[in-house]
Design a protein around this motif. Structure first.
Motif, short mmCIF file in Angstrom:
data_model
loop_
_atom_site.label_atom_id
_atom_site.label_comp_id
_atom_site.label_asym_id
_atom_site.label_seq_id
_atom_site.Cartn_x
_atom_site.Cartn_y
_atom_site.Cartn_z
N ALA A 34 75.76 37.63 84.44
CA ALA A 34 76.27 37.02 83.21
C ALA A 34 75.53 37.51 81.97
CB ALA A 34 76.18 35.49 83.31
N ALA A 35 74.21 37.40 81.98
CA ALA A 35 73.42 37.82 80.82
C ALA A 35 73.47 39.34 80.63
CB ALA A 35 71.97 37.35 80.97
N LYS A 36 73.37 40.07 81.72
CA LYS A 36 73.40 41.53 81.66
C LYS A 36 74.73 42.01 81.10
CE LYS A 36 73.00 45.64 84.59
NZ LYS A 36 72.81 46.13 85.99
N TYR A 37 75.82 41.38 81.52
CA TYR A 37 77.13 41.79 81.03
C TYR A 37 77.27 41.55 79.52
CZ TYR A 37 82.06 41.93 80.06
OH TYR A 37 83.27 42.22 79.49
N LEU A 38 76.90 40.34 79.09
CA LEU A 38 77.00 40.02 77.66
C LEU A 38 76.05 40.86 76.82
CD1 LEU A 38 77.43 36.14 77.72
CD2 LEU A 38 79.19 37.89 77.39
N THR A 49 66.99 35.89 75.87
CA THR A 49 67.21 34.48 75.56
C THR A 49 66.88 33.63 76.79
OG1 THR A 49 68.96 35.00 73.97
CG2 THR A 49 68.93 32.76 74.86
N LYS A 50 66.12 32.57 76.57
CA LYS A 50 65.68 31.74 77.68
C LYS A 50 66.71 30.65 78.00
CE LYS A 50 60.81 32.38 76.45
NZ LYS A 50 59.55 31.71 76.02
N PRO A 51 66.76 30.22 79.27
CA PRO A 51 67.64 29.11 79.61
C PRO A 51 67.35 27.88 78.73
CG PRO A 51 66.87 30.17 81.60
CD PRO A 51 66.11 30.79 80.46
N VAL A 75 72.70 28.45 79.65
CA VAL A 75 72.44 27.30 80.51
C VAL A 75 71.41 27.66 81.56
CG1 VAL A 75 73.47 25.59 82.05
CG2 VAL A 75 74.76 26.44 80.07
N THR A 76 71.67 28.74 82.30
CA THR A 76 70.75 29.30 83.29
C THR A 76 70.86 30.81 83.20
OG1 THR A 76 72.34 29.46 85.11
CG2 THR A 76 71.21 27.35 84.83
N GLN A 77 70.13 31.52 84.04
CA GLN A 77 70.23 32.98 84.06
C GLN A 77 71.62 33.43 84.50
OE1 GLN A 77 68.17 35.04 82.84
NE2 GLN A 77 66.21 33.97 82.77
N GLU A 78 72.35 32.56 85.15
CA GLU A 78 73.65 32.95 85.69
C GLU A 78 74.81 32.18 85.07
OE1 GLU A 78 73.61 32.77 89.93
OE2 GLU A 78 71.97 34.20 90.13
N GLU A 79 74.54 31.43 84.01
CA GLU A 79 75.62 30.67 83.36
C GLU A 79 75.37 30.61 81.86
OE1 GLU A 79 78.15 26.55 83.93
OE2 GLU A 79 76.06 26.60 84.59
N ILE A 80 76.36 31.05 81.09
CA ILE A 80 76.25 31.08 79.63
C ILE A 80 77.54 30.53 79.04
CG2 ILE A 80 76.04 32.58 77.60
CD1 ILE A 80 74.40 34.50 79.36
N PHE A 81 77.41 29.66 78.03
CA PHE A 81 78.56 29.14 77.30
C PHE A 81 78.66 29.86 75.96
CE2 PHE A 81 77.92 24.64 79.28
CZ PHE A 81 78.38 25.12 80.50
#
Length: 308
Positions: A34-38, A49-51, A75-81
């Motif tokens: 998620a983070a890598k893609y964005l 950016t930290k959770p 939200v977490t390393q694997e979830e971003i809003f």
């Protein structure tokens, strides 16, 4: 460029309150990439950016023009809003999803799964996010704290003790903050610096490539920023997407309204992206044409980052 005297809406006080924000929506990015893609799509560094942290971010086309902008919550390393204007959410989700390919990230419209509440004043400072809720701090408006509470629909929202804030007051405070999110009328109208995004934490110049990165970086490093966003007052009606003219040139617009809201004392408060040269003279600024309502009292509620 001093801020003009303003009359605060009666609901925008130090105590503040909460308003339901139905004009915003949520894109959820889920997966181990998620983070890598964005990171390869947005102007913000989503890897560092930290959770729990909230960041402003833009999504640009290859020419550096903003297709969308977000209040990004990790939200977490694997979830971003990605909180954005609801009128561009579907098109933005479609465009962002085109580049996922083999990345382990899934993008969905999660708007119906969450209620969004805008908090102002003491309400923004005193609210504590319950389990499953998320509090996103925003830029202040006239020294009043602001935040967005992201609340799953199956969890109770803000307590009644916070007080109710009418949506008109929220929109007005949004403008007064000087931070404009992209809406449908201004899609592809601005590079990030035209809305001061590099000065309000929306652009990271040390991260890797993203669509439009060369244009955005070149504008900054070569001192080629000729337009800036200012908060101003329009003596009449105005809306996002309307052009601004000087009395010296009735043919060529010198600016564009990025965000607008009715002012409590009459007229309209706007965030306007203006050519800096248009502010140097004594020529009158008008909206929607030479005979339109005048734009006055332009100012900045925060300092600009010096050109690099």
């Amino acid at each position: 460029m001093n801020s003009p005297d303003v009359t605060l809406p009666t609901s925008v006080t130090a105590e503040g309150g909460a308003a339901r924000l139905t004009h915003l929506g949520v894109i959820r990015v889920l997966g181990e990439d998620a983070a890598k893609y964005l990171q390869g799509q947005l102007t913000q560094d989503m890897v560092l950016t930290k959770p729990g942290e909230t960041r402003l971010a833009a999504f640009c086309n290859p020419k550096g023009r903003m297709l969308a902008s977000f209040i990004a919550l990790k939200v977490t390393q694997e979830e971003i809003f990605l909180i954005c204007s609801r009128d561009i959410l579907a098109a933005t989700l479609k465009r962002l999803s085109m580049f996922v390919l083999r990345s382990k990230a899934k993008l969905t419209d999660a708007t119906e799964q969450f209620d969004l509440f805008g908090l102002i004043g003491q309400a923004a400072q005193s609210q504590v996010a319950a389990t499953g809720q998320y509090l996103c701090p925003l830029a202040p408006a006239d020294n009043l704290a602001r935040a967005i509470l992201v609340c799953p629909t199956d969890i109770a929202g803000p307590s009644d003790e916070l007080g109710e804030l009418d949506i008109g007051s929220w929109h007005w405070a949004d403008v007064r903050s000087g931070v404009a999110l992209v809406t449908q009328p201004v899609v592809e109208a601005f590079v990030p610096q035209m809305l001061n995004y590099e000065s309000i934490g929306g652009v990271n110049f040390k991260k890797g490539c993203y669509p439009g990165q060369e244009v955005v970086a070149r504008s900054q490093f070569r001192g080629a920023i000729k337009r800036r966003a200012f908060v101003a007052h329009v003596n009449g009606a105005a809306q996002a997407g309307q052009e601004i003219f000087t009395s010296a040139d009735a043919e060529q617009p010198c600016g564009l309204v990025a965000l607008a809201a009715p002012a409590p004392g009459g007229g309209t408060e706007v965030i306007a992206s203006l050519q800096l040269g248009a502010l140097d003279g004594a020529d009158a600024l008008t909206v929607a044409g030479p005979g339109g309502p005048t734009l006055t009292g332009w100012h900045l509620p925060y300092p600009l980052l010096d050109d690099i």
